[in-house]
Design a protein around this motif. Structure first.
Motif, PDB file in Angstrom:
ATOM      1  N   CYS A   1      13.507   4.902 -13.187  1.00  0.00           N
ATOM      2  CA  CYS A   1      12.625   4.575 -11.872  1.00  0.00           C
ATOM      3  C   CYS A   1      11.289   5.455 -12.135  1.00  0.00           C
ATOM      4  O   CYS A   1      10.922   6.240 -12.646  1.00  0.00           O
ATOM      5  CB  CYS A   1      13.386   5.718 -10.659  1.00  0.00           C
ATOM      6  N   THR A   2      10.137   5.046 -11.789  1.00  0.00           N
ATOM      7  CA  THR A   2       8.794   5.254 -11.355  1.00  0.00           C
ATOM      8  C   THR A   2       7.856   5.219 -10.116  1.00  0.00           C
ATOM      9  O   THR A   2       8.793   4.552  -9.276  1.00  0.00           O
ATOM     10  CB  THR A   2       7.699   4.208 -12.342  1.00  0.00           C
ATOM     11  N   ALA A   3       7.355   5.551 -10.052  1.00  0.00           N
ATOM     12  CA  ALA A   3       6.526   5.877  -8.614  1.00  0.00           C
ATOM     13  C   ALA A   3       5.609   4.694  -8.747  1.00  0.00           C
ATOM     14  O   ALA A   3       4.311   5.464  -9.324  1.00  0.00           O
ATOM     15  CB  ALA A   3       6.228   6.646  -8.178  1.00  0.00           C
TER      16      ALA A   3
ATOM     17  N   GLY B   1       9.522   1.871  -7.567  1.00  0.00           N
ATOM     18  CA  GLY B   1       8.695   2.346  -6.098  1.00  0.00           C
ATOM     19  C   GLY B   1       7.570   1.707  -5.923  1.00  0.00           C
ATOM     20  O   GLY B   1       6.715   2.813  -5.676  1.00  0.00           O
ATOM     21  N   LEU B   2       7.419   1.225  -5.207  1.00  0.00           N
ATOM     22  CA  LEU B   2       5.947   0.805  -4.570  1.00  0.00           C
ATOM     23  C   LEU B   2       6.226   1.153  -2.959  1.00  0.00           C
ATOM     24  O   LEU B   2       7.521   1.637  -2.475  1.00  0.00           O
ATOM     25  CB  LEU B   2       6.439  -1.403  -4.309  1.00  0.00           C
TER      26      LEU B   2
ATOM     27  N   PRO C   1       0.658  -1.412   0.588  1.00  0.00           N
ATOM     28  CA  PRO C   1      -0.068   0.097   0.027  1.00  0.00           C
ATOM     29  C   PRO C   1       0.677   1.228  -0.389  1.00  0.00           C
ATOM     30  O   PRO C   1       2.557   0.971   0.377  1.00  0.00           O
ATOM     31  CB  PRO C   1      -0.213  -0.268   1.532  1.00  0.00           C
ATOM     32  N   LEU C   2       0.236   2.432  -0.304  1.00  0.00           N
ATOM     33  CA  LEU C   2       0.704   3.608  -0.133  1.00  0.00           C
ATOM     34  C   LEU C   2       1.945   3.873   1.010  1.00  0.00           C
ATOM     35  O   LEU C   2       0.895   3.031   2.373  1.00  0.00           O
ATOM     36  CB  LEU C   2      -0.481   4.723  -0.008  1.00  0.00           C
ATOM     37  N   ASP C   3       2.978   4.008   1.347  1.00  0.00           N
ATOM     38  CA  ASP C   3       3.932   4.332   2.579  1.00  0.00           C
ATOM     39  C   ASP C   3       3.030   5.231   3.309  1.00  0.00           C
ATOM     40  O   ASP C   3       2.805   6.314   2.763  1.00  0.00           O
ATOM     41  CB  ASP C   3       4.841   5.171   2.002  1.00  0.00           C
TER      42      ASP C   3
END
Length: 322
Positions: free
Chosen positions: A254-256, A284-285, A4-6
């Protein structure tokens, strides 16, 4: 299972600017990014040996730039292009990113303040970026001193400029050692407003809103950068549409995960690899667009940015050994 989102990043999102293009102007966007950088003034910047304001040649005259050094030894040189949707960033908003790049790669980093839209539209920023790289290489003795170890790097719109400049360098017979593309814009066809073009990249719908960079804001940026929507198919603004990527510099992309630009960034990494370009991809998980600027707050962001910079450093050094 996708993380999930940090949670640390989730708390930061409401504090970030540029999320409402309906009321945004170029000047308000610039002011907001500057204010965000100024808000961290109490936190000492990452220490480098020197950060010197200089000039480099652009396409139509000299450009402001800043050279970051962390060593007096012969070293790689990296030309860095800031993000901000082509419109809003500058040397100050991306000062910390440039410092970390110098510290963690050992390179002399030359951050370039290219001309911005709407005052100068496409291809102004691209032409400035390419001219700046050629100028730095011509003056390499003033920087890292090793013409075999020159790289380009950038985030977001700056990643777009690094990617397109790498293609232009290949076409001009200029051999770059590496490119670092951080959540880059790679396909502007349709200006993020065309439903058919957007459907090619599911992340544009999945992450259209709620994670800092919105699809509507990207549409706003593109509208300011491109005088004519047809320019979106030009590889100088959409490197994913270049007919041939063979022979461009080895890449770290790099991606997010929670970013509307995620899928086009992954698509570009895949296209580079398919063309035989050595390519390392980081997805970029748990992170959002802009996470390279969140490393002092989010441990997840810090680790992911460090991994990418370490891989970029290895590419720069590998070129010296061959």
């Amino acid at each position: 299972m996708i993380p999930p989102l940090d949670p640390v990043v989730a708390q930061i999102i409401p504090l970030l600017p540029l999320r409402d293009p309906t009321s945004m102007t170029p000047q308000s966007a610039r002011d907001a990014l500057r204010a965000l950088a100024a808000a961290r003034a109490a936190v000492p910047p990452p220490p480098v040996t020197s950060a010197e304001d200089i000039k480099v040649k652009g396409a139509a005259g000299f450009l402001a730039a800043r050279a970051y050094r962390n060593s007096s030894d012969k070293s790689p040189t990296v030309v860095f292009f800031h993000g901000g949707g082509w419109v809003a960033g500058d040397l100050e908003t991306h000062d910390r990113q440039a410092r970390w790049l110098a510290i963690e790669t050992g390179a002399v980093v030359v951050s370039v303040d290219y001309r911005r839209p709407p005052e100068v539209r496409f291809p102004g920023a691209f032409e400035d970026a390419f001219a700046a790289v050629k100028d730095v290489i011509a003056r390499i003795a003033e920087f890292g001193g090793d013409a075999a170890r020159v790289g380009v790097a950038g985030d977001s719109a700056g990643g777009n400029l690094a990617a397109t400049t790498a293609i232009a360098c290949r076409d001009a017979g200029i051999k770059l050692a590496a490119q670092l593309l951080v959540y880059p814009v790679t396909d502007v066809a349709g200006n993020f407003a065309d439903a058919r073009e957007n459907a090619r990249f599911p992340s544009r719908a999945e992450n259209a809103d709620g994670y800092f960079l919105t699809r509507a804001t990207m549409e706003w940026f593109c509208g300011h950068y491109l005088e004519d929507g047809a320019h979106g198919s030009d590889w100088r603004v959409s490197p994913l549409r270049a007919k041939n990527l063979a022979g461009v510099a080895p890449a770290v992309v790099c991606t997010a995960w929670f970013d509307p630009l995620r899928d086009e960034g992954k698509g570009y990494a895949d296209s580079l690899a398919a063309a035989g370009v050595p390519t390392r991809y980081y997805d970029g998980l748990g992170l959002i667009h802009g996470y390279f600027g969140l490393g002092e707050t989010s441990e997840t962001a810090r680790r992911e940015a460090q991994r990418a910079r370490a891989e970029f450093k290895a590419l720069l050094e590998r070129n010296a050994a061959t």
